[in-house]
Design a protein around this motif. Structure first.
Motif, short mmCIF file in Angstrom:
data_model
loop_
_atom_site.label_atom_id
_atom_site.label_comp_id
_atom_site.label_asym_id
_atom_site.label_seq_id
_atom_site.Cartn_x
_atom_site.Cartn_y
_atom_site.Cartn_z
N GLN A 366 1.05 -1.22 -0.12
CA GLN A 366 -0.18 -0.05 0.19
C GLN A 366 0.94 1.31 0.16
N GLY A 367 0.57 2.36 -0.94
CA GLY A 367 1.37 3.39 -0.79
C GLY A 367 2.64 3.27 -1.70
N GLY A 369 3.17 2.71 -4.96
CA GLY A 369 3.16 3.27 -6.28
C GLY A 369 3.69 2.51 -7.21
N LEU A 372 1.24 -2.58 -7.39
CA LEU A 372 -0.09 -2.47 -6.91
C LEU A 372 -0.41 -3.11 -5.64
N CYS A 373 -1.18 -2.49 -4.64
CA CYS A 373 -1.69 -3.10 -3.56
C CYS A 373 -3.05 -3.30 -3.96
N ARG A 374 -3.51 -4.55 -3.70
CA ARG A 374 -4.92 -5.00 -4.25
C ARG A 374 -5.74 -5.25 -2.81
N CYS A 375 -5.41 -4.57 -1.58
CA CYS A 375 -5.93 -4.95 -0.41
C CYS A 375 -7.31 -4.11 -0.48
N LEU A 376 -8.46 -4.45 0.06
CA LEU A 376 -9.69 -3.75 0.37
C LEU A 376 -9.29 -2.53 1.24
N PRO A 377 -9.92 -1.39 1.09
CA PRO A 377 -9.54 -0.36 2.01
C PRO A 377 -10.01 -0.84 3.32
N ALA A 378 -11.26 -1.39 3.57
CA ALA A 378 -11.78 -1.77 4.77
C ALA A 378 -10.66 -2.71 5.61
N GLU A 518 -7.15 9.49 5.01
CA GLU A 518 -7.35 9.64 3.61
C GLU A 518 -6.56 8.47 2.94
N ALA A 519 -5.09 8.71 3.16
CA ALA A 519 -4.17 7.76 2.36
C ALA A 519 -4.31 6.37 2.56
N ALA A 522 -7.87 5.28 0.43
CA ALA A 522 -7.57 5.50 -0.88
C ALA A 522 -7.12 4.28 -1.45
N GLY A 523 -6.40 3.62 -0.74
CA GLY A 523 -5.79 2.40 -1.36
C GLY A 523 -4.43 2.35 -1.66
#
Lengths: 523, 384
Positions: A366-367, A369, A372-378, A518-519, A522-523
């Motif tokens: 995550q973050g 760049g 790719l992070c594929r984790c659900l935001p929750a 927020e960051a 946003a995923g």
């Protein structure tokens, strides 16, 4: 002396052994009586399993050494009887007690020495864990010396004013007691504080990551615990490994404490004093006793104690067992851990700097760049929420570590070596010790919130920054106190009496990330 | 392109396909059957010119999987139609006045569409926005800014109601005081993702939420590409904000090209995984836009908006303004933050010592001008 009839042969012998309880050695009197009856060995006085085993080992060892085992009824008693004796170190004093009782040794030297060592069937003395506390106990009781396995002689020699005899065999000990063998003086390990840099890691090895290096410098200067968050391959472990090299060099007393703990754990490999601050990095699958200390029978120091005066690095912090992590609270508060057993509680010192590390999200990217992070935001929020709780309140410095590309690494400056950083850290520590001289504490991290607020000495600018932060960052009460302590450390590093706005701002950068920010979402 | 639908044969439905009440009820049942794609339904409809006749044919075993044949036999058309009304939705069948004529540009238009909210003909002109579900914070900001600009120009923003860019597009449109349509990839009554419950409820009450799937259809990934063709077809243009290679954004763009819609793409750093779809699209001929100003000008709507933003051309001090409380250190750091940078890189570029950069960054963070993402610092495009 129950054998009432006088006889030319002595029937009673007495020598000193040592039982290791936690990190303390306790002097134990080993009495032996050789009396009438069928050949047998009876052991009394609460022997543990390994001490019970000694009955079978001692006779072959004596006979292999050219000495005679009395073919009579042998009773061995370990006193005080209320103390449970664990470990194989009683082989040697039991053998010597029996030899004394059967008049094969002159009693002259026996009273002046404590004996400790495991015997092989051939009569060799096998190196054993826990020799340093044994020697310390002997010295504390005013004995002249201590006889230990040859491989542990350097350890015993660390205790000043004690005659440390490293013996290779039982026969050699017998010869020594008869005055026929003089042991070579044990090698004395030279401790010099400047040897700290002889460790094979140095901050100069780290390219880039200036922000994380700075965070660790502040952590070292104030005794703060650290949480590093970053994707796999960002260098969290590499950074943490180097934290011990910028902590102040250990004084002799600290080095002895560390050596004693490693001695008890059987982790000393022949050498003498441990001069480098330990770095312990247990795997996240570690058990509670493995981390905190314990085990059945002989109580071993856990990783928290092996990291005493050093660094405990918990990588994949979120993956550790919940109960193990919760158990860290007591040592983080008190600098020691009490392991309770039915037979009584044992205390191990455990004052360590905690460096925890974790990924920013379950997948780790995550973050980042570039990946790719594929984790659900929750799920990311849930993951980050696992990083809160009472233990996290004891972690003052939170640092995000970016993964650098090869080009970024090549393009970044070579790191500053550990030595100048350590010099700054030592100066900052000195300022804290002076300021806190009337308190029970020695570093900013230990200060209570109240003292932290009193000693902060904020400039008007710093106060403005702080009130803005309370407003904008929704800084909690605890977050507020943590920021003040860290700001105090930043000012100490800068050699400043007052905390100015810049110090305060830098401290705010080390605050804990809000799991709902927020960051994250946003995923 | 392997992403494109394989069968290109034009599907058409006979006139009067769902003209009667019985046919409309039968159509709801037919739309329940996942294996009865528009293509297959079109084939069945060649021989059975009404929905009711099609349903009877399907019940006899035509064209659907065995499971769906069984479902078709069990489902009661009247009850299925009641379920649609129960969730506040209505069916708009092909051939009816409310059916969006743009959908007929698709080679596989749905035979019917479920609608909650206003009639789609009231919500024009429309521009679609799609992008990554796991977007970056900057991507969110860009999407919001563009959607808000479109809203201020009176354009209705169409998107898929998903997490990430979709959600930001809907939010931006609402924030800009405009209309927005959410096209769901699940049943018209479903709330997915859960986090968007409030957002979707607001869109349904004020504008429109649509889906080609009847109530009760769960959210499943295979339906999302099909949903995207409706997003593309409903709109006169498509904007792609962020997307990783192989993602649904690319599929949507190709649907848009298939139905002759213009495609716009917001570029990003070539090293970022999330820039790959927009950059690929630009190479294929999509129009590059930097913000709502570019987009509105290209659409010929720029005159409708007073102050549209162009995010990419922010001048050195833009965003900080002339605020006298901003220290020179802060300005020096801000100037370098055209791209996300680590603290080391900032120290190197500004020539400032590390602790000074740290406090400058912290003050910019307090101002809400800068944020940290994964250990790098970047400008916030809009405060808050």
């Amino acid at each position: 002396m129950s054998a009432g009839r006088p006889t030319v042969r002595r029937v009673y012998g007495r020598v000193f052994g040592v039982a290791v309880v936690g990190v303390q050695g306790r002097l134990v009197t080993v009495e032996a009586h050789v009396g009438r009856g069928l050949p047998a060995v009876v052991l009394s006085g609460l022997p543990g399993a390994a001490v019970q085993d000694a009955r079978e080992r001692v006779r072959p060892a004596v006979e292999s050494s050219g000495l005679t085992w009395p073919l009579r009824r042998v009773v061995v008693n370990l006193s005080p009887a209320g103390l449970r004796k664990e470990g194989p170190g009683f082989d040697l004093p039991i053998a010597l007690g029996v030899l004394a009782a059967s008049a094969q040794l002159p009693p002259r030297l026996l009273d002046g020495y404590a004996f400790f060592g495991e015997l092989s069937l051939k009569g060799e003395i096998v190196p054993t864990a826990g020799v340093l506390p044994v020697a310390m106990a002997a010295a504390a009781r005013g004995l002249r010396g201590v006889v230990v396995p040859e491989g542990n002689a350097a350890e015993a020699a660390l205790v000043e004013g004690l005659h440390a005899v490293g013996a290779p065999t039982l026969a050699a000990v017998a010869a020594f007691l008869r005055g026929g063998w003089k042991p070579s003086p044990a090698p004395v390990a030279q401790a010099s504080p400047d040897d700290v840099n002889a460790a094979d890691v140095d901050f100069a090895d780290v390219r880039g990551q200036g922000e994380a290096r700075r965070a660790l410098e502040v952590a070292a200067a104030g005794g703060h615990n650290v949480l590093m968050m970053g994707p796999p391959g960002s260098g969290k472990t590499m950074l943490a490994r180097r934290l011990p090299t910028i902590l102040p060099a250990m004084v002799r007393q600290e080095a002895l404490e560390v050596t004693r703990l490693h001695s008890v754990a059987g982790l000393l490999s022949g050498g003498g004093l441990i001069q480098f601050r330990p770095f312990r990095a247990p795997h996240h699958s570690i058990s509670v006793p493995g981390l905190l200390g314990g085990g059945s029978g002989f109580l071993r120091p856990g990783e928290v104690s092996l990291a005493h005066h050093g660094v405990l690095f918990l990588d994949e912090f979120t993956e550790f067992r919940r109960d193990a992590v919760e158990g860290l609270r007591q040592p983080m508060e008190d600098g020691r851990i009490v392991v309770a057993r039915a037979s009584g509680a044992v205390e191990f010192p455990a004052r360590f700097a905690l460096v925890a590390a974790c990924n920013p999200c379950p997948c780790g990217y995550q973050g980042d760049g570039r990946r790719l992070c594929r984790c659900l935001p929750a799920r990311v929020v849930t993951y980050r929420e696992r990083l809160s709780g009472p233990l996290l309140d004891r972690i003052d410095i939170h640092q995000t570590v970016p993964r650098l590309s090869r080009e970024e690494l090549m393009g970044s400056m070579a790191g500053e070596p550990s030595k100048p950083i350590r010099d700054r850290v030592e100066e900052a520590r000195e300022r804290q010790r002076f300021r806190l001289r009337r308190t029970p504490w020695t570093s900013n991290a230990q200060m209570s919130g109240k003292v932290g607020r009193r000693d902060a000495r904020l400039t008007t600018d710093a106060e403005g920054v702080l009130s803005l932060a309370v407003d904008r960052l929704q800084l909690s009460g605890r977050g507020f106190d943590r920021a003040l302590k860290v700001a105090r450390t930043v000012a100490d590093l800068a050699g400043s009496e007052q905390v100015d706005g810049g110090h305060m701002l830098e401290a705010l950068r080390y605050r804990a990330a809000d799991p709902h920010e927020e960051a994250v979402r946003a995923g | 392109m392997s992403d494109r639908p394989s069968s290109k044969e034009q599907v058409s439905y006979p006139p009067g396909f769902a003209a009667t009440r019985r046919d409309r009820q039968a159509l709801v049942v037919l739309l329940h059957l996942a294996s009865l794609t528009p293509q297959r339904l079109g084939l069945v409809a060649r021989n059975h010119p009404t929905a009711w006749a099609c349903l009877r044919a399907v019940r006899r075993g035509d064209s659907a999987s065995q499971g769906d044949v069984d479902r078709a036999r069990v489902l009661d058309p009247a009850a299925a139609a009641r379920a649609v009304r129960a969730c506040g939705a209505r069916l708009v069948a092909v051939g009816e006045p409310g059916y969006p004529p743009e959908l007929l540009h698709l080679h596989d238009p749905p035979a019917g569409l479920f609608v909650r909210g206003r009639d789609l003909s009231e919500l024009t002109p429309r521009v679609a926005m799609v992008g990554a579900r796991t977007c970056s914070p900057t991507g969110r900001e860009v999407a919001k800014e563009i959607a808000s600009g479109l809203a201020q120009a009176g354009v209705c923003v169409v998107s898929g109601g998903a997490r990430g860019i979709d959600g930001a597009a809907h939010e931006g449109a609402l924030h800009g005081g405009g209309a927005t349509i959410a096209v769901l990839g699940c049943g018209i009554d479903m709330v997915y993702p859960k986090e968007h419950a409030e957002l979707l409820a607001e869109i349904a009450s004020r504008f429109a939420v649509v889906s080609e799937y009847p109530p009760g259809t769960p959210a499943e990934p295979f339906r999302f590409p099909a949903r995207n063709r409706i997003v593309a077809a409903l709109s006169r243009a498509l904007v792609v904000v962020e997307g990783a290679r192989g993602s649904g954004s690319m599929i949507t763009a190709h649907h848009a090209l298939d139905v002759g819609r213009e495609v716009f793409a917001v570029p990003g750093s070539p090293t970022s995984a999330l820039s790959q779809v927009p950059l690929d699209l630009i190479r294929e001929g999509a129009t590059m836009i930097r913000g709502s100003e570019d987009l509105l000008r290209d659409l010929g709507l720029a005159h409708l908006v007073e102050s549209a933003g162009t995010l990419g051309t922010a001048s050195a001090d833009a965003g900080l303004g002339a605020d006298p409380s901003v220290a020179p250190d802060e300005r020096a750091v801000w100037r370098m933050l055209g791209a996300p940078l680590t603290l080391d890189q900032l120290a190197l570029l500004t020539g400032m010592p590390l602790p000074a950069v740290l406090s400058a960054i912290a003050r910019l963070e307090l101002r809400g001008s800068v944020r940290q993402v994964g250990g790098r610092y970047e400008r916030r495009l809009s405060a808050g």
